[in-house]
Design a protein around this motif. Structure first.
Motif, PDB file in Angstrom:
ATOM      1  N   ILE A 161      37.176 -25.138 -13.918  1.00 38.72           N
ATOM      2  CA  ILE A 161      37.318 -23.686 -14.034  1.00 38.72           C
ATOM      3  C   ILE A 161      38.774 -23.254 -13.894  1.00 38.72           C
ATOM      4  CG2 ILE A 161      36.917 -23.242 -11.563  1.00 38.72           C
ATOM      5  CD1 ILE A 161      35.490 -20.677 -12.373  1.00 38.72           C
ATOM      6  N   TYR A 162      39.552 -24.027 -13.140  1.00 39.98           N
ATOM      7  CA  TYR A 162      40.951 -23.693 -12.950  1.00 39.98           C
ATOM      8  C   TYR A 162      41.798 -24.359 -14.037  1.00 39.98           C
ATOM      9  CZ  TYR A 162      39.660 -21.947  -8.342  1.00 39.98           C
ATOM     10  OH  TYR A 162      39.086 -21.250  -7.309  1.00 39.98           O
ATOM     11  N   PRO A 163      42.928 -23.736 -14.393  1.00 40.78           N
ATOM     12  CA  PRO A 163      43.830 -24.362 -15.379  1.00 40.78           C
ATOM     13  C   PRO A 163      44.393 -25.674 -14.825  1.00 40.78           C
ATOM     14  CG  PRO A 163      44.854 -22.440 -14.371  1.00 40.78           C
ATOM     15  CD  PRO A 163      43.424 -22.424 -13.956  1.00 40.78           C
TER      16      PRO A 163
ATOM     17  N   SER B  59      47.262 -26.612 -14.352  1.00 42.79           N
ATOM     18  CA  SER B  59      48.401 -26.470 -13.439  1.00 42.79           C
ATOM     19  C   SER B  59      47.967 -26.255 -11.985  1.00 42.79           C
ATOM     20  CB  SER B  59      49.281 -25.297 -13.884  1.00 42.79           C
ATOM     21  OG  SER B  59      48.523 -24.092 -13.908  1.00 42.79           O
ATOM     22  N   VAL B  60      46.698 -25.899 -11.778  1.00 38.39           N
ATOM     23  CA  VAL B  60      46.190 -25.669 -10.419  1.00 38.39           C
ATOM     24  C   VAL B  60      45.474 -26.918  -9.934  1.00 38.39           C
ATOM     25  CG1 VAL B  60      44.653 -24.288  -8.962  1.00 38.39           C
ATOM     26  CG2 VAL B  60      45.940 -23.188 -10.819  1.00 38.39           C
ATOM     27  N   LYS B  61      46.008 -27.503  -8.896  1.00 34.97           N
ATOM     28  CA  LYS B  61      45.396 -28.684  -8.298  1.00 34.97           C
ATOM     29  C   LYS B  61      44.507 -28.244  -7.144  1.00 34.97           C
ATOM     30  CE  LYS B  61      47.952 -31.230 -11.024  1.00 34.97           C
ATOM     31  NZ  LYS B  61      47.364 -31.898 -12.189  1.00 34.97           N
ATOM     32  N   ILE B  62      43.211 -28.247  -7.371  1.00 37.18           N
ATOM     33  CA  ILE B  62      42.286 -27.713  -6.378  1.00 37.18           C
ATOM     34  C   ILE B  62      42.365 -28.466  -5.056  1.00 37.18           C
ATOM     35  CG2 ILE B  62      40.364 -29.130  -7.174  1.00 37.18           C
ATOM     36  CD1 ILE B  62      40.152 -25.520  -5.869  1.00 37.18           C
TER      37      ILE B  62
END
Length: 276
Positions: free
Chosen positions: A163-165, A167-170
């Motif tokens: 769900i996150y792009p 570039s976003v490391k959950i």
């Protein structure tokens, strides 16, 4: 408007709302928001949050009691003058009353100094314990928000992969929030230790005031004795004695309540230590 001007305007607004500082405002605002949220969602308050709220409410009540105590002191400021007037009319027979008025005036001065030391200024006894409680309250409620953030992140990682792009490391976000929450928890524990220290200082200061009240009681008794002695000559101190009775009863009652409120703070601090 510059950032400094904006900050000044915000602080002025917060002070106008009755808060001692922006830190006091943010602690109150966050606690009020989460308390209302828990009520709307029919959720029980977390024990840590509930105990900080109890301490915060207790210290607010201490402030009200001290303000009322100051008003009681103002009501008896004219007593020494009235005693001296009576003594002057009695001439030689007024010597004991004149001595009582001097002692009473000195006690009032000491009690006024106590109030100033205890409740006025940013570094007074009251301000120190209030700020320590509010700092701990803000940190404690902030950790609750961060706990929910972690729960949401972990749930979304499981259910909504991708769900996150890119570039976003959950995992990095989860780790960062977890580190920050751990830091806030440590700072909350530090605040509790500070509250404990200030509560002890608070108790010692109240003990000083109790000694002053005991002295006030002695003065009142001497007034009663002189009033009985002078009653036959038509010059009685009954009015002053009644005023002292009423004022001292109020001061003693408010002081007892302050001691009770400090006990609430100390008990909650002890319980909170077991939660951290």
């Amino acid at each position: 408007m510059t950032p400094a001007d904006s900050a000044g305007a915000l602080r002025a607004m917060v002070t106008g709302m009755g808060f001692a500082s922006y830190h006091a405002f943010q602690a109150h605002a966050l606690a009020t928001e989460l308390e209302a949220r828990a009520r709307q969602l029919a959720r029980p308050m977390d024990p840590l949050q509930r105990r900080f709220l109890e301490m915060s409410k207790a210290i607010d009540e201490v402030q009200r009691e001290i303000l009322e105590m100051k008003e009681a002191f103002k009501a008896i400021r004219t007593v020494p003058l009235n005693m001296r007037l009576i003594a002057s009319r009695l001439e030689n027979a007024g010597g004991p009353i004149s001595a009582i008025s001097v002692n009473y005036s000195q006690m009032l001065e000491e009690m006024s100094t106590w109030v100033t030391t205890f409740a006025e200024g940013e570094s007074c006894v009251f301000a120190r314990i209030r700020d320590a409680i509010l700092n701990g309250q803000f940190l404690g409620f902030a950790t609750a928000v961060e706990a929910e953030m972690l729960a949401v992140f972990r749930d979304e990682k499981t259910r909504l992969a991708g769900i996150y792009p890119a570039s976003v490391k959950i995992d990095d976000e989860i780790a960062e929030v977890a580190r920050h929450r751990a830091q806030f928890l440590r700072q909350t524990a530090d605040s509790l230790r500070e509250v404990e220290q200030e509560a002890k200082r608070f108790a010692r200061s109240v003990l000083d005031m109790k000694r002053y009240v005991t002295g006030l009681s002695s003065t009142r008794m001497m007034c009663k004795i002189e009033s009985a002695t002078l009653a036959e000559s038509g010059t009685a101190l009954s009015g002053i004695v009644e005023q002292l009775d009423s004022c001292q009863d109020e001061i003693e009652s408010r002081l007892a309540r302050v001691v009770e409120l400090n006990s609430i703070v100390q008990n909650n601090t002890a319980m909170l230590r077991s939660l951290l």
